[in-house]
Design a protein around this motif. Sequence first.
Motif, PDB file in Angstrom:
ATOM      1  N   ASP A 193       0.812  -1.212   0.000  1.00  0.00           N
ATOM      2  CA  ASP A 193       0.000   0.000   0.000  1.00  0.00           C
ATOM      3  C   ASP A 193       0.850   1.269   0.000  1.00  0.00           C
ATOM      4  N   ASP A 194       1.957   1.302   0.678  1.00  0.00           N
ATOM      5  CA  ASP A 194       2.892   2.440   0.673  1.00  0.00           C
ATOM      6  C   ASP A 194       2.187   3.790   0.725  1.00  0.00           C
ATOM      7  N   GLY A 195       1.136   3.873   1.505  1.00  0.00           N
ATOM      8  CA  GLY A 195       0.425   5.132   1.659  1.00  0.00           C
ATOM      9  C   GLY A 195      -0.443   5.502   0.471  1.00  0.00           C
ATOM     10  N   ARG A 196      -0.657   4.553  -0.441  1.00  0.00           N
ATOM     11  CA  ARG A 196      -1.513   4.832  -1.599  1.00  0.00           C
ATOM     12  C   ARG A 196      -2.958   4.945  -1.145  1.00  0.00           C
ATOM     13  N   ASP A 197      -3.678   5.790  -1.802  1.00  0.00           N
ATOM     14  CA  ASP A 197      -5.105   5.919  -1.556  1.00  0.00           C
ATOM     15  C   ASP A 197      -5.800   4.848  -2.388  1.00  0.00           C
ATOM     16  N   ALA A 198      -6.562   3.964  -1.739  1.00  0.00           N
ATOM     17  CA  ALA A 198      -7.218   2.858  -2.441  1.00  0.00           C
ATOM     18  C   ALA A 198      -8.133   3.362  -3.545  1.00  0.00           C
ATOM     19  N   ALA A 199      -8.783   4.498  -3.334  1.00  0.00           N
ATOM     20  CA  ALA A 199      -9.699   5.034  -4.360  1.00  0.00           C
ATOM     21  C   ALA A 199      -8.926   5.442  -5.605  1.00  0.00           C
ATOM     22  N   SER A 200      -7.753   6.058  -5.426  1.00  0.00           N
ATOM     23  CA  SER A 200      -6.989   6.483  -6.603  1.00  0.00           C
ATOM     24  C   SER A 200      -6.429   5.277  -7.347  1.00  0.00           C
ATOM     25  N   VAL A 201      -6.049   4.234  -6.632  1.00  0.00           N
ATOM     26  CA  VAL A 201      -5.551   3.028  -7.282  1.00  0.00           C
ATOM     27  C   VAL A 201      -6.671   2.372  -8.085  1.00  0.00           C
ATOM     28  N   GLU A 202      -7.876   2.308  -7.521  1.00  0.00           N
ATOM     29  CA  GLU A 202      -8.996   1.688  -8.222  1.00  0.00           C
ATOM     30  C   GLU A 202      -9.381   2.466  -9.462  1.00  0.00           C
ATOM     31  N   GLU A 203      -9.216   3.795  -9.440  1.00  0.00           N
ATOM     32  CA  GLU A 203      -9.511   4.585 -10.625  1.00  0.00           C
ATOM     33  C   GLU A 203      -8.544   4.241 -11.744  1.00  0.00           C
ATOM     34  N   ASP A 204      -7.280   4.017 -11.394  1.00  0.00           N
ATOM     35  CA  ASP A 204      -6.273   3.699 -12.398  1.00  0.00           C
ATOM     36  C   ASP A 204      -6.456   2.301 -12.956  1.00  0.00           C
ATOM     37  N   ASP A 205      -6.735   1.358 -12.097  1.00  0.00           N
ATOM     38  CA  ASP A 205      -6.844  -0.033 -12.533  1.00  0.00           C
ATOM     39  C   ASP A 205      -7.801  -0.780 -11.614  1.00  0.00           C
ATOM     40  N   GLU A 206      -8.883  -1.281 -12.169  1.00  0.00           N
ATOM     41  CA  GLU A 206      -9.881  -1.978 -11.362  1.00  0.00           C
ATOM     42  C   GLU A 206      -9.390  -3.350 -10.891  1.00  0.00           C
ATOM     43  N   GLN A 207      -8.347  -3.872 -11.490  1.00  0.00           N
ATOM     44  CA  GLN A 207      -7.872  -5.211 -11.180  1.00  0.00           C
ATOM     45  C   GLN A 207      -6.779  -5.228 -10.109  1.00  0.00           C
ATOM     46  N   VAL A 208      -6.462  -4.097  -9.518  1.00  0.00           N
ATOM     47  CA  VAL A 208      -5.381  -4.012  -8.543  1.00  0.00           C
ATOM     48  C   VAL A 208      -5.858  -4.470  -7.174  1.00  0.00           C
ATOM     49  N   SER A 209      -5.045  -5.316  -6.534  1.00  0.00           N
ATOM     50  CA  SER A 209      -5.320  -5.750  -5.165  1.00  0.00           C
ATOM     51  C   SER A 209      -4.223  -5.185  -4.276  1.00  0.00           C
ATOM     52  N   LEU A 210      -4.624  -4.637  -3.147  1.00  0.00           N
ATOM     53  CA  LEU A 210      -3.665  -4.041  -2.224  1.00  0.00           C
ATOM     54  C   LEU A 210      -3.537  -4.871  -0.956  1.00  0.00           C
ATOM     55  N   LEU A 211      -2.331  -4.878  -0.396  1.00  0.00           N
ATOM     56  CA  LEU A 211      -2.121  -5.458   0.924  1.00  0.00           C
ATOM     57  C   LEU A 211      -2.672  -4.485   1.958  1.00  0.00           C
ATOM     58  N   ASP A 212      -3.195  -4.991   3.031  1.00  0.00           N
ATOM     59  CA  ASP A 212      -3.658  -4.171   4.145  1.00  0.00           C
ATOM     60  C   ASP A 212      -2.583  -4.274   5.213  1.00  0.00           C
ATOM     61  N   GLY A 213      -1.609  -3.394   5.139  1.00  0.00           N
ATOM     62  CA  GLY A 213      -0.428  -3.519   5.997  1.00  0.00           C
ATOM     63  C   GLY A 213       0.366  -4.714   5.508  1.00  0.00           C
ATOM     64  N   ASP A 214       0.506  -5.726   6.362  1.00  0.00           N
ATOM     65  CA  ASP A 214       1.164  -6.975   5.969  1.00  0.00           C
ATOM     66  C   ASP A 214       0.155  -8.086   5.712  1.00  0.00           C
ATOM     67  N   LEU A 215      -1.135  -7.765   5.729  1.00  0.00           N
ATOM     68  CA  LEU A 215      -2.178  -8.778   5.567  1.00  0.00           C
ATOM     69  C   LEU A 215      -2.746  -8.754   4.156  1.00  0.00           C
ATOM     70  N   LEU A 216      -3.047  -9.942   3.646  1.00  0.00           N
ATOM     71  CA  LEU A 216      -3.726 -10.006   2.354  1.00  0.00           C
ATOM     72  C   LEU A 216      -4.966 -10.868   2.485  1.00  0.00           C
ATOM     73  N   ASP A 217      -6.005 -10.461   1.790  1.00  0.00           N
ATOM     74  CA  ASP A 217      -7.296 -11.138   1.837  1.00  0.00           C
ATOM     75  C   ASP A 217      -7.498 -11.878   0.526  1.00  0.00           C
ATOM     76  N   LEU A 218      -7.539 -13.208   0.598  1.00  0.00           N
ATOM     77  CA  LEU A 218      -7.664 -14.036  -0.603  1.00  0.00           C
ATOM     78  C   LEU A 218      -9.102 -14.336  -0.999  1.00  0.00           C
ATOM     79  N   GLU A 219     -10.086 -13.975  -0.173  1.00  0.00           N
ATOM     80  CA  GLU A 219     -11.459 -14.414  -0.436  1.00  0.00           C
ATOM     81  C   GLU A 219     -11.962 -14.004  -1.814  1.00  0.00           C
ATOM     82  N   ALA A 220     -11.746 -12.765  -2.216  1.00  0.00           N
ATOM     83  CA  ALA A 220     -12.253 -12.304  -3.517  1.00  0.00           C
ATOM     84  C   ALA A 220     -11.581 -13.062  -4.668  1.00  0.00           C
ATOM     85  N   ALA A 221     -10.286 -13.287  -4.573  1.00  0.00           N
ATOM     86  CA  ALA A 221      -9.568 -13.997  -5.635  1.00  0.00           C
ATOM     87  C   ALA A 221      -9.999 -15.457  -5.715  1.00  0.00           C
ATOM     88  N   VAL A 222     -10.184 -16.109  -4.564  1.00  0.00           N
ATOM     89  CA  VAL A 222     -10.642 -17.503  -4.541  1.00  0.00           C
ATOM     90  C   VAL A 222     -12.062 -17.596  -5.093  1.00  0.00           C
TER      91      VAL A 222
END
Length: 174
Positions: free
Chosen positions: A89-118
Amino acid sequence: MLDTHDLGRRPGSQRELSRTVPAPADLGIEVLGVPEGAPVELDLRLEAVMEGVLVTADVGAPLEGECVRCLEPLTDDVEVTFQELYLYDDGRDAASVEEDDEQVSLLDGDLLDLEAAVRDAIVLALPLQPLCSEDCPGLCVECGARLADDPEHHHDAPIDPRWSGLVGLADGEE
């Protein structure tokens, strides 16, 4: 949620793990899906890359549903493989990332959520028209009888209502 802290941000470091998790609700399509709470087997490889964490996963789960032709219950298994990049995430704003690319998945700190991908991988692997067998004949359109149970099933040809008054004449009745 998986913790990726032990990978650090050292590109090339990796970790393999296996998990069994209960299936969430509504994992499937209308006529075929993974029952809620069923075991979903995950074999994962987490690999640190420059941009984030690359996840390669082999997923297996049981399926339950019904044949779209004869409505008989059916069971099967689904096996899928997918790969997903989770960006730091490096301080990125999730909304700005989603505007650039809808397929981008971000880590939440050191955590990642696999539910959507699975969920996406399993649902995309399911057949849209599940059948109990390739040659399932389905149901009789007139009475609903299962044609696989009675291959000789048939109905007499319907009488055209315009000629129904003449039916008795053939038998000698007036």
